[in-house]
Structures are given as structure tokens and as C-alpha cells.
Design an enzyme around this catalytic site. Structure first.
Site, PDB file in Angstrom:
ATOM      1  N   HIS A  18       0.856  -1.328   0.062  1.00  0.00           N
ATOM      2  CA  HIS A  18      -0.067  -0.143  -0.030  1.00  0.00           C
ATOM      3  C   HIS A  18       0.910   1.406  -0.170  1.00  0.00           C
ATOM      4  O   HIS A  18       0.427   2.264  -0.776  1.00  0.00           O
ATOM      5  CB  HIS A  18      -0.812  -0.038   1.016  1.00  0.00           C
ATOM      6  CG  HIS A  18      -2.239  -1.193   1.057  1.00  0.00           C
ATOM      7  ND1 HIS A  18      -2.490  -1.717   2.140  1.00  0.00           N
ATOM      8  CD2 HIS A  18      -2.490  -1.743   0.140  1.00  0.00           C
ATOM      9  CE1 HIS A  18      -3.615  -2.775   1.651  1.00  0.00           C
ATOM     10  NE2 HIS A  18      -3.503  -2.731   0.394  1.00  0.00           N
ATOM     11  N   HIS A  41      -8.131  -7.756  -8.043  1.00  0.00           N
ATOM     12  CA  HIS A  41      -8.910  -8.646  -6.870  1.00  0.00           C
ATOM     13  C   HIS A  41      -8.776  -7.534  -5.651  1.00  0.00           C
ATOM     14  O   HIS A  41      -7.856  -7.637  -4.951  1.00  0.00           O
ATOM     15  CB  HIS A  41      -7.606  -9.486  -6.304  1.00  0.00           C
ATOM     16  CG  HIS A  41      -7.402 -10.614  -7.612  1.00  0.00           C
ATOM     17  ND1 HIS A  41      -6.787 -10.241  -8.833  1.00  0.00           N
ATOM     18  CD2 HIS A  41      -7.861 -11.804  -8.099  1.00  0.00           C
ATOM     19  CE1 HIS A  41      -6.688 -11.212  -9.486  1.00  0.00           C
ATOM     20  NE2 HIS A  41      -7.381 -12.159  -9.235  1.00  0.00           N
ATOM     21  N   SER A 107      -6.573  -1.629  -0.755  1.00  0.00           N
ATOM     22  CA  SER A 107      -6.198  -0.814  -1.825  1.00  0.00           C
ATOM     23  C   SER A 107      -7.242   0.085  -2.547  1.00  0.00           C
ATOM     24  O   SER A 107      -6.995   1.099  -3.307  1.00  0.00           O
ATOM     25  CB  SER A 107      -5.528  -1.790  -2.869  1.00  0.00           C
ATOM     26  OG  SER A 107      -6.530  -3.071  -3.150  1.00  0.00           O
ATOM     27  N   GLU A 125     -13.980  -8.127  -7.739  1.00  0.00           N
ATOM     28  CA  GLU A 125     -13.880  -8.706  -6.548  1.00  0.00           C
ATOM     29  C   GLU A 125     -15.112  -9.692  -6.729  1.00  0.00           C
ATOM     30  O   GLU A 125     -16.359  -9.615  -7.225  1.00  0.00           O
ATOM     31  CB  GLU A 125     -14.307  -7.936  -5.411  1.00  0.00           C
ATOM     32  CG  GLU A 125     -14.355  -8.684  -3.915  1.00  0.00           C
ATOM     33  CD  GLU A 125     -13.245  -9.571  -3.795  1.00  0.00           C
ATOM     34  OE1 GLU A 125     -12.348  -9.112  -3.431  1.00  0.00           O
ATOM     35  OE2 GLU A 125     -13.681 -10.684  -3.353  1.00  0.00           O
ATOM     36  N   GLY A 151     -10.793 -11.593 -11.773  1.00  0.00           N
ATOM     37  CA  GLY A 151      -9.911 -10.521 -11.963  1.00  0.00           C
ATOM     38  C   GLY A 151      -9.021 -10.710 -13.335  1.00  0.00           C
ATOM     39  O   GLY A 151      -8.837  -9.811 -13.871  1.00  0.00           O
ATOM     40  N   ASP A 171      -3.419  -8.260  -7.213  1.00  0.00           N
ATOM     41  CA  ASP A 171      -3.426  -8.887  -5.764  1.00  0.00           C
ATOM     42  C   ASP A 171      -4.037  -9.945  -5.594  1.00  0.00           C
ATOM     43  O   ASP A 171      -4.944 -10.064  -4.658  1.00  0.00           O
ATOM     44  CB  ASP A 171      -3.224  -7.672  -5.075  1.00  0.00           C
ATOM     45  CG  ASP A 171      -3.110  -7.856  -3.570  1.00  0.00           C
ATOM     46  OD1 ASP A 171      -2.431  -8.892  -3.286  1.00  0.00           O
ATOM     47  OD2 ASP A 171      -3.759  -7.248  -2.763  1.00  0.00           O
TER      48      ASP A 171
HETATM   49  N1  SAM Z   1      -6.067  -5.779  -2.886  1.00  0.00           N
HETATM   50  C1  SAM Z   1      -6.577  -5.789  -1.704  1.00  0.00           C
HETATM   51  C2  SAM Z   1      -6.071  -4.988  -0.719  1.00  0.00           C
HETATM   52  O1  SAM Z   1      -4.789  -4.743  -0.923  1.00  0.00           O
HETATM   53  O2  SAM Z   1      -6.778  -4.305   0.118  1.00  0.00           O
HETATM   54  C3  SAM Z   1      -6.509  -7.424  -1.171  1.00  0.00           C
HETATM   55  C4  SAM Z   1      -7.096  -8.328  -1.844  1.00  0.00           C
HETATM   56  S1  SAM Z   1      -6.944  -9.911  -1.232  1.00  0.00           S
HETATM   57  C5  SAM Z   1      -5.154 -10.056  -1.297  1.00  0.00           C
HETATM   58  C6  SAM Z   1      -7.641 -11.059  -2.762  1.00  0.00           C
HETATM   59  C7  SAM Z   1      -8.928 -10.765  -2.924  1.00  0.00           C
HETATM   60  O3  SAM Z   1      -9.331 -11.312  -4.139  1.00  0.00           O
HETATM   61  C8  SAM Z   1      -9.898 -11.448  -2.189  1.00  0.00           C
HETATM   62  O4  SAM Z   1     -10.935 -10.424  -1.550  1.00  0.00           O
HETATM   63  C9  SAM Z   1     -10.608 -12.581  -2.748  1.00  0.00           C
HETATM   64  O5  SAM Z   1     -12.009 -12.511  -2.354  1.00  0.00           O
HETATM   65  C10 SAM Z   1     -10.804 -11.959  -4.181  1.00  0.00           C
HETATM   66  N2  SAM Z   1     -10.620 -12.976  -5.359  1.00  0.00           N
HETATM   67  C11 SAM Z   1     -10.429 -14.394  -5.321  1.00  0.00           C
HETATM   68  N3  SAM Z   1     -10.395 -14.659  -6.393  1.00  0.00           N
HETATM   69  C12 SAM Z   1     -10.760 -13.802  -7.234  1.00  0.00           C
HETATM   70  C13 SAM Z   1     -11.006 -13.781  -8.742  1.00  0.00           C
HETATM   71  N4  SAM Z   1     -10.869 -14.661  -9.516  1.00  0.00           N
HETATM   72  N5  SAM Z   1     -11.249 -12.535  -9.362  1.00  0.00           N
HETATM   73  C14 SAM Z   1     -11.448 -11.505  -8.412  1.00  0.00           C
HETATM   74  N6  SAM Z   1     -11.334 -11.526  -7.033  1.00  0.00           N
HETATM   75  C15 SAM Z   1     -11.177 -12.585  -6.495  1.00  0.00           C
END
Ligand code: SAM
Length: 286
Positions: A18, A41, A107, A125, A151, A171
Site C-alpha cells: 500500500h 482482486h 487498496s 472482486e 480478476g 493482488d
Molecule cells: N487488493 C486488496 C487490498 O490490498 O486491500 C486485497 C485483496 S486480497 C489479497 C484478494 C481478493 O481477491 C480477496 O478479496 C478474494 O475474495 C478476491 N478474489 C479471489 N479470487 C478472485 C478472482 N478470481 N477474481 C477477483 N477477485 C478474486
């Protein structure tokens, strides 16, 4: 999809990711021309550090807590300058009250904080409750679009940006076994469509082979400007928990290599959880 970022929000990995995200966004703001951000993500957007999930792991205490807790020594002024865009997003997420913070911006909230009237943010998401949180958080914000889309699919659907300027944050939770290995193959067509995109990829340092493979394959795409930043907090090998992570940044701001060489020693020292905490910054094609 078992991964829930609420358990990890504000940990050392989030701090690195971040702070760099906020510095990249600050750079994009230097020109008046509009930019767009795609967070492939996105997570829930904003996290309550007093909540059940954050309380269960307490990971934030060894992350953002080491920097902002009332009894944490203040960082040196040069480091405060580098943390400033990230800190500003944290303050904004806590109703502008700097010393009573308990919410931590993910993020999406950090990116939204950086937007000017001419800029846009797209958040994909897949988890229904995180997506609902995002939709609620940005319900009044016309510049922010929350999409129920994979994503990796978003990486195909939303490129190039109409503005031809902007940042992509990748991410994923790395729950699929081969997600890190498949990443270069998923990135290549995105860069073909939008060659000057600034891209930040976060990865866990769980398998050194997989991380080296990622870097080798991304470099093999050819002609890219790449910055690599790795941080280990030095948790002993047999102890539970993530001990290290890294960022691969494509088309980084020209100022970022120097900023990271200042910042990373501070982060490695402040966030260390064992004697072997370490950092590395490498630039390729820059
Ligand atoms: N980027 C965020 C942050 O920095 O605050 C954290 C994201 S977290 C590491 C990953 C996220 O991806 C989770 O909320 C999960 O539910 C979501 N996720 C998992 N598979 C996904 C996909 N195929 N497409 C989109 N989101 C997905």
C-alpha cells in the site's frame, strides 16, 4: 474462495504493497491528464482493525501498528515524506482523525483517495460479501465501478484504458496452486493491449522457485521496465505465518527506484519479526 483479507489487513505485506501503491498514485497525479486504476482482486475496501477477523490474527499490530501505534517511535522525516500518501489515505479513512485510527484502508480505499474529478477506478472482486462491502463503500461515488468479474477476466476486458494512462494492481490470494506460475501468461496479452500501463503485482515469498520463475518469465516478455522489491520480516522457517513478500512493478515512476532504496531498509528494520529480516530492490531496463 476461502481467503478473506480481513484477517490480514494492515499486516507487513499490506504496508509494503500500500505504501508503494500510494507512491505510484501520487506520481500519476503529477499530470492533469486523467488516469484510471484497475484493482483486479480488490478485497473489501476498508477494514475494521477492532473487528473480529483482525482481532483473531492481530497481524496488523506487526504491520501498520509498528508504524502508527502511539508508542512507536516516529519515522525519520525523509521516511515520513515517503509514507505521506499512504498515511493520508489512512487518516481519510478515519474521518480525518489521525490519532484515533482503527479503520485500515485496503487498496480500493487508497486508490479512491487518490482520484481527482477526472479519474476513474474499477474494482473487480468475486467474493459476494467483500463485493457487497465495496458496493456499499462506493455507492455514492460515480468515479468508482465495482464489478462482479474474475480478476483475470477484468485484465482482458478493461484494457486498454480509454484514458491511455493508469495503474493496474494485481493482488490475487494465490489460492490456486499454479496462480503464480500462470501469472506471466495472463499478463502478456494485457501488456500487448496496454503497453504503458503501470502494473503492480504482489506475490508471497513462499516458494523461492516460483518467485524466480515469475521474474524470469516477466523479464522474458522483453523490453519492459521492471522494478522488484522484496521484503522479509525474518520469521523462522518452521514458524507459522508469511515471512516475506514482494512487488514486481512494471513501468514504475522514474522516482520509485530511489524512493524504495530509502524506504526498504526502514521497513525491514521496523517490521522485523526475527534477526534475519532483509530487503532487496532491483531494477531492470530502467
Ligand atoms: N487488493 C486488496 C487490498 O490490498 O486491500 C486485497 C485483496 S486480497 C489479497 C484478494 C481478493 O481477491 C480477496 O478479496 C478474494 O475474495 C478476491 N478474489 C479471489 N479470487 C478472485 C478472482 N478470481 N477474481 C477477483 N477477485 C478474486
Amino acid at each position: 474462495m476461502n481467503y478473506r483479507h480481513a484477517y490480514h489487513a494492515g499486516n507487513f505485506a499490506d504496508v509494503l504493497k500500500h505504501v508503494v501503491l500510494a507512491l505510484c498514485l501520487q506520481h500519476l497525479r503529477l499530470k492533469d491528464t486523467p488516469f484510471r486504476v484497475l484493482d483486479t482482486h480488490a478485497g473489501a475496501g476498508l477494514f475494521d482493525l477492532d473487528g473480529i477477523e483482525a482481532g483473531k490474527t492481530g497481524e496488523w499490530r506487526d504491520g501498520v501498528g509498528r508504524i502508527l501505534a502511539a508508542d512507536a517511535p516516529p519515522p525519520p522525516p525523509a521516511i515520513i515524506d515517503l509514507l505521506a500518501p499512504w498515511l493520508a489515505a489512512i487518516v481519510a479513512s478515519n474521518d480525518g482523525v489521525a490519532d484515533q485510527w482503527h479503520r485500515y484502508p485496503g487498496s480500493p480505499a487508497i486508490a479512491a483517495h487518490a482520484l481527482r474529478p477526472q479519474d476513474k477506478l474499477v474494482l473487480s472482486e468475486l467474493h459476494p460479501s467483500d463485493r457487497n462491502s465495496l458496493s456499499a463503500l462506493f455507492r455514492r461515488d460515480e468515479a468508482v465501478k465495482v464489478v462482479e468479474l474474475d480478476g483475470w477476466m477484468a485484465l482482458r476486458s478493461f484494457l486498454p484504458f480509454p484514458e491511455r494512462r493508469g495503474l493496474i494492481l494485481i493482488d490475487p490470494p494465490y489460492e490456486e496452486r499454479d496462480e503464480l506460475v500462470r501469472l506471466p501468461g495472463r499478463l502478456a496479452p494485457a501488456l500487448k493491449r496496454f503497453a504503458n500501463a503501470m502494473v503492480i503485482i504482489w506475490y508471497p515469498a513462499k516458494s523461492p522457485d516460483a518467485v524466480e520463475h515469475l521474474h524470469r518469465e516477466v523479464q522474458a516478455l522483453g523490453g519492459l521496465k521492471i522494478l522488484r522489491a522484496d521484503l522479509s520480516v525474518g520469521i523462522a522457517g518452521d514458524a507459522p505465518g508469511l515471512s516475506g513478500c514482494g512487488l514486481l512493478i512494471i513501468n514504475p515512476p522514474w522516482t520509485l527506484p530511489g524512493q524504495l532504496r530509502q524506504l526498504m531498509p526502514f521497513l525491514a528494520e521496523r517490521l522485523a519479526q526475527g534477526p534475519d529480516a532483509s530487503w532487496k530492490v532491483e531494477a531492470f531496463g530502467i
